[in-house]
Design a protein around this motif. Structure first.
Motif, PDB file in Angstrom:
ATOM      1  N   HIS A  79      29.676  14.764  64.766  1.00  0.00           N
ATOM      2  CA  HIS A  79      28.498  13.911  64.955  1.00  0.00           C
ATOM      3  C   HIS A  79      27.564  13.868  63.753  1.00  0.00           C
ATOM      4  O   HIS A  79      26.554  13.170  63.800  1.00  0.00           O
ATOM      5  CB  HIS A  79      27.726  14.392  66.192  1.00  0.00           C
ATOM      6  CG  HIS A  79      28.499  14.246  67.464  1.00  0.00           C
ATOM      7  ND1 HIS A  79      28.670  13.032  68.089  1.00  0.00           N
ATOM      8  CD2 HIS A  79      29.195  15.150  68.197  1.00  0.00           C
ATOM      9  CE1 HIS A  79      29.418  13.207  69.176  1.00  0.00           C
ATOM     10  NE2 HIS A  79      29.759  14.477  69.254  1.00  0.00           N
ATOM     11  N   GLN A  80      27.861  14.614  62.694  1.00  0.00           N
ATOM     12  CA  GLN A  80      26.904  14.703  61.586  1.00  0.00           C
ATOM     13  C   GLN A  80      26.657  13.355  60.886  1.00  0.00           C
ATOM     14  O   GLN A  80      25.516  13.063  60.514  1.00  0.00           O
ATOM     15  CB  GLN A  80      27.343  15.746  60.563  1.00  0.00           C
ATOM     16  CG  GLN A  80      28.662  15.462  59.887  1.00  0.00           C
ATOM     17  CD  GLN A  80      29.017  16.506  58.832  1.00  0.00           C
ATOM     18  OE1 GLN A  80      28.214  17.363  58.508  1.00  0.00           O
ATOM     19  NE2 GLN A  80      30.226  16.424  58.302  1.00  0.00           N
ATOM     20  N   GLY A  81      27.704  12.541  60.739  1.00  0.00           N
ATOM     21  CA  GLY A  81      27.536  11.254  60.046  1.00  0.00           C
ATOM     22  C   GLY A  81      26.548  10.340  60.757  1.00  0.00           C
ATOM     23  O   GLY A  81      25.512   9.963  60.190  1.00  0.00           O
ATOM     24  N   PRO A  82      26.853   9.986  62.029  1.00  0.00           N
ATOM     25  CA  PRO A  82      25.916   9.121  62.756  1.00  0.00           C
ATOM     26  C   PRO A  82      24.523   9.740  62.889  1.00  0.00           C
ATOM     27  O   PRO A  82      23.530   9.042  62.781  1.00  0.00           O
ATOM     28  CB  PRO A  82      26.576   8.971  64.140  1.00  0.00           C
ATOM     29  CG  PRO A  82      27.999   9.286  63.934  1.00  0.00           C
ATOM     30  CD  PRO A  82      28.078  10.251  62.803  1.00  0.00           C
ATOM     31  N   LEU A  83      24.479  11.059  63.104  1.00  0.00           N
ATOM     32  CA  LEU A  83      23.167  11.689  63.283  1.00  0.00           C
ATOM     33  C   LEU A  83      22.340  11.617  61.992  1.00  0.00           C
ATOM     34  O   LEU A  83      21.155  11.286  62.021  1.00  0.00           O
ATOM     35  CB  LEU A  83      23.310  13.137  63.736  1.00  0.00           C
ATOM     36  CG  LEU A  83      21.925  13.696  64.035  1.00  0.00           C
ATOM     37  CD1 LEU A  83      21.626  13.701  65.514  1.00  0.00           C
ATOM     38  CD2 LEU A  83      21.706  15.033  63.426  1.00  0.00           C
ATOM     39  N   CYS A  84      22.986  11.913  60.865  1.00  0.00           N
ATOM     40  CA  CYS A  84      22.258  11.839  59.592  1.00  0.00           C
ATOM     41  C   CYS A  84      21.821  10.406  59.314  1.00  0.00           C
ATOM     42  O   CYS A  84      20.712  10.165  58.833  1.00  0.00           O
ATOM     43  CB  CYS A  84      23.122  12.363  58.441  1.00  0.00           C
ATOM     44  SG  CYS A  84      23.279  14.153  58.467  1.00  0.00           S
ATOM     45  N   GLY A  85      22.697   9.433  59.648  1.00  0.00           N
ATOM     46  CA  GLY A  85      22.329   8.023  59.468  1.00  0.00           C
ATOM     47  C   GLY A  85      21.120   7.656  60.310  1.00  0.00           C
ATOM     48  O   GLY A  85      20.207   6.963  59.855  1.00  0.00           O
ATOM     49  N   LEU A  86      21.122   8.143  61.539  1.00  0.00           N
ATOM     50  CA  LEU A  86      19.998   7.854  62.447  1.00  0.00           C
ATOM     51  C   LEU A  86      18.698   8.457  61.928  1.00  0.00           C
ATOM     52  O   LEU A  86      17.677   7.774  61.816  1.00  0.00           O
ATOM     53  CB  LEU A  86      20.315   8.403  63.844  1.00  0.00           C
ATOM     54  CG  LEU A  86      19.188   8.327  64.868  1.00  0.00           C
ATOM     55  CD1 LEU A  86      18.862   6.882  65.219  1.00  0.00           C
ATOM     56  CD2 LEU A  86      19.546   9.091  66.138  1.00  0.00           C
ATOM     57  N   VAL A  87      18.750   9.735  61.593  1.00  0.00           N
ATOM     58  CA  VAL A  87      17.541  10.434  61.127  1.00  0.00           C
ATOM     59  C   VAL A  87      17.027   9.791  59.835  1.00  0.00           C
ATOM     60  O   VAL A  87      15.832   9.567  59.673  1.00  0.00           O
ATOM     61  CB  VAL A  87      17.818  11.943  60.936  1.00  0.00           C
ATOM     62  CG1 VAL A  87      16.663  12.636  60.241  1.00  0.00           C
ATOM     63  CG2 VAL A  87      18.095  12.601  62.274  1.00  0.00           C
ATOM     64  N   ARG A  88      17.954   9.438  58.954  1.00  0.00           N
ATOM     65  CA  ARG A  88      17.572   8.821  57.685  1.00  0.00           C
ATOM     66  C   ARG A  88      16.900   7.464  57.915  1.00  0.00           C
ATOM     67  O   ARG A  88      15.973   7.094  57.215  1.00  0.00           O
ATOM     68  CB  ARG A  88      18.833   8.630  56.848  1.00  0.00           C
ATOM     69  CG  ARG A  88      18.578   8.554  55.380  1.00  0.00           C
ATOM     70  CD  ARG A  88      19.843   8.272  54.658  1.00  0.00           C
ATOM     71  NE  ARG A  88      20.662   9.448  54.474  1.00  0.00           N
ATOM     72  CZ  ARG A  88      21.642   9.518  53.573  1.00  0.00           C
ATOM     73  NH1 ARG A  88      21.910   8.480  52.814  1.00  0.00           N
ATOM     74  NH2 ARG A  88      22.347  10.604  53.441  1.00  0.00           N
ATOM     75  N   SER A  89      17.381   6.734  58.918  1.00  0.00           N
ATOM     76  CA  SER A  89      16.791   5.422  59.197  1.00  0.00           C
ATOM     77  C   SER A  89      15.459   5.525  59.931  1.00  0.00           C
ATOM     78  O   SER A  89      14.624   4.638  59.813  1.00  0.00           O
ATOM     79  CB  SER A  89      17.753   4.581  60.040  1.00  0.00           C
ATOM     80  OG  SER A  89      18.872   4.236  59.281  1.00  0.00           O
ATOM     81  N   LEU A  90      15.292   6.590  60.702  1.00  0.00           N
ATOM     82  CA  LEU A  90      14.028   6.726  61.445  1.00  0.00           C
ATOM     83  C   LEU A  90      12.944   7.382  60.609  1.00  0.00           C
ATOM     84  O   LEU A  90      11.771   7.261  60.917  1.00  0.00           O
ATOM     85  CB  LEU A  90      14.250   7.534  62.735  1.00  0.00           C
ATOM     86  CG  LEU A  90      15.134   6.872  63.789  1.00  0.00           C
ATOM     87  CD1 LEU A  90      15.177   7.711  65.061  1.00  0.00           C
ATOM     88  CD2 LEU A  90      14.667   5.460  64.113  1.00  0.00           C
ATOM     89  N   TRP A 102      14.672  14.578  55.241  1.00  0.00           N
ATOM     90  CA  TRP A 102      15.392  14.165  56.444  1.00  0.00           C
ATOM     91  C   TRP A 102      16.519  15.139  56.787  1.00  0.00           C
ATOM     92  O   TRP A 102      16.852  15.329  57.956  1.00  0.00           O
ATOM     93  CB  TRP A 102      15.931  12.738  56.300  1.00  0.00           C
ATOM     94  CG  TRP A 102      16.974  12.585  55.247  1.00  0.00           C
ATOM     95  CD1 TRP A 102      16.777  12.228  53.957  1.00  0.00           C
ATOM     96  CD2 TRP A 102      18.371  12.839  55.389  1.00  0.00           C
ATOM     97  NE1 TRP A 102      17.972  12.235  53.284  1.00  0.00           N
ATOM     98  CE2 TRP A 102      18.963  12.607  54.122  1.00  0.00           C
ATOM     99  CE3 TRP A 102      19.186  13.228  56.447  1.00  0.00           C
ATOM    100  CZ2 TRP A 102      20.324  12.755  53.895  1.00  0.00           C
ATOM    101  CZ3 TRP A 102      20.539  13.385  56.229  1.00  0.00           C
ATOM    102  CH2 TRP A 102      21.092  13.141  54.963  1.00  0.00           C
ATOM    103  N   GLU A 103      17.075  15.794  55.765  1.00  0.00           N
ATOM    104  CA  GLU A 103      18.180  16.723  56.028  1.00  0.00           C
ATOM    105  C   GLU A 103      17.691  17.916  56.856  1.00  0.00           C
ATOM    106  O   GLU A 103      18.407  18.410  57.730  1.00  0.00           O
ATOM    107  CB  GLU A 103      18.787  17.189  54.709  1.00  0.00           C
ATOM    108  CG  GLU A 103      20.080  17.943  54.933  1.00  0.00           C
ATOM    109  CD  GLU A 103      20.693  18.527  53.672  1.00  0.00           C
ATOM    110  OE1 GLU A 103      20.515  17.943  52.588  1.00  0.00           O
ATOM    111  OE2 GLU A 103      21.361  19.564  53.783  1.00  0.00           O
TER     112      GLU A 103
END
Lengths: 69, 179
Positions: free
Chosen positions: B26-37, B44-45
């Motif tokens: 899940h790290q890819g989608p989660l990092c994408g989400l956090v980075r976008s929010l 963000w990391e």
């Protein structure tokens, strides 16, 4: 490039954002430093039940003083 | 979904190392989400890592009958991002990966400019609209899943999404010609 193409390309670029290298390892290192998650809060439930039982016992004992013939 | 459940059971049974399976999945989608929010966020990391640690600490409370693990994880992420935004300081611009399409330098410059306009427009959206847009349009979650994460009805999600799309598309509209 039409605005729709730009909009889709921009969304794709955001969707393809990846985790930085070594991210999972850093998370796992932090996880190892933590206590394992409890499967069920058995101890907490047991302590709660014991406390309620002790409380009820004390109430019954106090009431018993007044109810004795 | 079932793979997630199997991994969760193993972690709860004491196999801590198996949590890495969930992180990698899940790290890819989660990092994408956090980075976008977290627009233009330098940290963000840290927030993304914090989300996984919170998930780990509360894994026993995850109820698979109520939501998929990803939905549960994204709910934690959404809440953590909201908290992070409340104590946000001026930050460095975030960097997103480049696409490998071939364009002429003029096209590339124009595209870059449009992307920057869209990034700024996304950042300017109210948090609820931004979350709805990112979850539905970038992470491709269903409206029901977005509603579950946001704690609102599908109708409210649709309305937030509509407003977000409108504002983002307006960012691409050509500026009116000077008189």
């Amino acid at each position: 490039m039409s605005p729709d193409d730009v909009f889709d390309a921009w969304k794709r670029r955001r969707a393809e954002a990846e985790a930085p290298p070594g991210f999972a390892e850093r998370v796992q290192d932090a996880v190892r430093r933590r206590t394992p998650p409890r499967r069920f809060p058995v101890l907490r439930v047991a302590v709660g039940v014991a406390a309620v039982a002790a409380c009820l016992f004390r109430i019954a004992a106090t009431l018993g003083l007044f109810l004795e013939p | 979904m079932n793979d997630d459940l199997a991994a969760i059971r193993r972690v709860l049974a004491g196999d801590v190392e198996h949590f890495a399976v969930l992180v990698r999945r899940h790290q890819g989608p989660l990092c994408g989400l956090v980075r976008s929010l977290l627009p233009r966020s330098a940290d963000w990391e840290d927030v993304a890592q914090d989300v996984f640690l919170a998930a780990y600490a509360n894994l026993a409370t995850f109820d698979p009958t109520r939501a998929a693990f990803r939905t549960w994880l994204f709910t934690i992420a959404r809440n953590r991002c909201r908290n992070a935004l409340k104590r946000r300081r001026p930050e460095l611009p975030g960097v997103l990966p480049e696409e490998l399409d071939v364009h002429t330098p003029e096209e590339e410059a124009r595209r870059r400019e449009w992307f920057e306009q869209l990034d700024a427009a996304l950042e300017a959206l109210p948090f609820e609209q931004r979350t709805a847009f990112v979850l539905a349009e970038i992470q491709n979650l269903s409206l029901e899943e977005v509603g579950r994460i946001e704690g609102v009805s599908v109708g409210t999600v649709k309305s937030r999404l509509g407003r977000a799309r409108q504002k983002l598309r307006a960012a691409l509209a050509p500026a009116p010609e000077p008189p």
